[in-house]
Design an enzyme around this catalytic site. Sequence first.
Site, PDB file in Angstrom:
ATOM      1  N   ASN A  10      50.148  40.623  48.434  1.00  0.00           N
ATOM      2  CA  ASN A  10      49.803  40.438  47.024  1.00  0.00           C
ATOM      3  C   ASN A  10      50.704  39.334  46.480  1.00  0.00           C
ATOM      4  O   ASN A  10      51.867  39.570  46.137  1.00  0.00           O
ATOM      5  CB  ASN A  10      50.022  41.752  46.268  1.00  0.00           C
ATOM      6  N   ARG A  96      45.132  40.294  48.060  1.00  0.00           N
ATOM      7  CA  ARG A  96      44.603  40.206  46.705  1.00  0.00           C
ATOM      8  C   ARG A  96      44.223  38.753  46.434  1.00  0.00           C
ATOM      9  O   ARG A  96      45.028  37.845  46.611  1.00  0.00           O
ATOM     10  CB  ARG A  96      45.654  40.644  45.685  1.00  0.00           C
ATOM     11  N   HIS A 184      42.236  41.902  36.933  1.00  0.00           N
ATOM     12  CA  HIS A 184      43.026  43.122  37.152  1.00  0.00           C
ATOM     13  C   HIS A 184      42.179  44.252  37.744  1.00  0.00           C
ATOM     14  O   HIS A 184      42.473  45.427  37.570  1.00  0.00           O
ATOM     15  CB  HIS A 184      43.700  43.596  35.846  1.00  0.00           C
ATOM     16  N   ARG A 244      50.674  33.289  28.433  1.00  0.00           N
ATOM     17  CA  ARG A 244      49.297  32.891  28.125  1.00  0.00           C
ATOM     18  C   ARG A 244      48.905  33.424  26.754  1.00  0.00           C
ATOM     19  O   ARG A 244      49.330  34.508  26.361  1.00  0.00           O
ATOM     20  CB  ARG A 244      48.357  33.411  29.208  1.00  0.00           C
ATOM     21  N   GLU A 382      48.016  48.486  43.411  1.00  0.00           N
ATOM     22  CA  GLU A 382      46.999  47.594  43.949  1.00  0.00           C
ATOM     23  C   GLU A 382      46.994  47.613  45.472  1.00  0.00           C
ATOM     24  O   GLU A 382      45.943  47.433  46.102  1.00  0.00           O
ATOM     25  CB  GLU A 382      47.236  46.173  43.437  1.00  0.00           C
TER      26      GLU A 382
END
Length: 396
Positions: A10, A96, A184, A244, A382
Site C-alpha cells: 500500500n 492498492r 477510499h 487538498r 485496507e
Amino acid sequence: MDRNLIVTMNAGSSSLRCAVFERGSDSPDPLLRLSLRGLPEAMIWERKDERSGESLEEELTPPKVDSDAQAVALAEMKDRLLAEVASERIAAFSHRVVHGGRDHTAPVIATEEVMTDLDALSPLAPSHQPHNLAVIRDLSSGFPGIPQVACFDTSFHRDLAQVDRVFALPRDLSEEGIVRYGFHGLSYDHVATALDDLAPELSGGRVVVAHLGHGVSMCALRNGISVATTMGMTALDGLPMGRRPGSLDPGVVLYLIEERGMAPAQVREMLYDRCGLLGLSGISSDMNVLIQSDAPEAREAVEFFVYRCQREIGSLTAALGGIDALVLTGGLGEHVPDIRARICGGLGWLGVEIDHGANDAGETRISAPEARVPVFMIPTDEESVLARDAETVLED
C-alpha cells in the site's frame, strides 16, 4: 516449498505499508505488518506482529532531499521483507491502486496492458497513482514469477446510480468518462464488513462512514453498498483535507489561470500540496498540531474542517433518506477523540450523541446509550481487503 503467503503493498504519498497473510489461515489477521512512514522528510520503520502484539519502531536515515523518497522506501522495504519471508513462499503481491477508471472495477492481474491503462489515469490521482504503479513495476521485475494483483479504491463505488455518478456537463463528456468515481473504497469495504460482524442489525440499513485521515472522504452505504460519496473524478473533491481543498467553485480555477496568470501546472501543485488544513492555517497539514496550537488561524482551520464534516454528514443522510448508524475511521477518526467529539457535537439534530468517556477511551461504540443513532469508531484495514481480493483472483 509451498507458495502460501500473500504480501500486500500500500504505497501512499508519504508512506509505504506492507502486510504478510497466510493463505487458508483461520485467523483474519496477517502474520506481520511492516511500514515506513513520514516520507520524504523522515523515514520511520515499524514492525508489528499482529498475533503476538509485539511491536518495534525505529527512526531510519531519511532519504536525501533530491532523491526519490518512495524508491528509497521500497528498496528498504524489500530488504526487510525478505529478511522475514522467503520469496519462494509468496503466492502473490496485492497492491492498492487508487484509480481504476471506467474499465477496471474489480481486482485484476497487473499485465502490461492493464498497466498502460492505469498509467493513463495518473493525471487524475497524481499524488498516489504513480507511486502505486512504480511499486508494481519494481516487484514485477524483481519477482517475475509472482503475480501482481491490482485492487482499486474506485471499485467499491462502481454501482453508483447515474444521478450520483454524473456531473451537469455536456453528455458527451460524461460518456467519455468524466464522471464521479469515488475513492477510499478499500477502507469502506473493510468497514462495511466489520460493521456486519459487529452490528448486523445495523449494517443492512442506512450508514454514513467518514474516512478521516490526511485524505478525507465520506460514503453513504445502504445494505453495505455505496450509494453516494463525497470525492469525484479526482481525490480533490469533497471535504477539506491535509493539503487538498475539497469542494471548490470551478470558477476559482478559471480565475487563477485567466486573471492571475497561473499556469495549469502551478494550479495543480497548489491544489494538491498547498491547500486544505495547511492552506487555511498557514501552519501545518497535521490536525494534531493545529488542535494544540493557540494561533487563531489554526483554530479557524479546525472549525472549518468540523463544519464541513457536519454539513456533508447531513447531505449523505439526505441521500439515504435517514441514518441508522455513523462510523468514523481513518487516522483522525481512529486516533483523535477531540475531532470525533467536535463533529458529533453538532449532530444532535440527527439523533447523534456520544459518550465522552467511551470516546476518550477509544472504544468501538462511542455513542451514549440513549442516543437514537449509534456511533462507532472502527479502525480501517485496507490490507485485509487487499489480501482477500488477491485470494479471489488466484482462485479464478
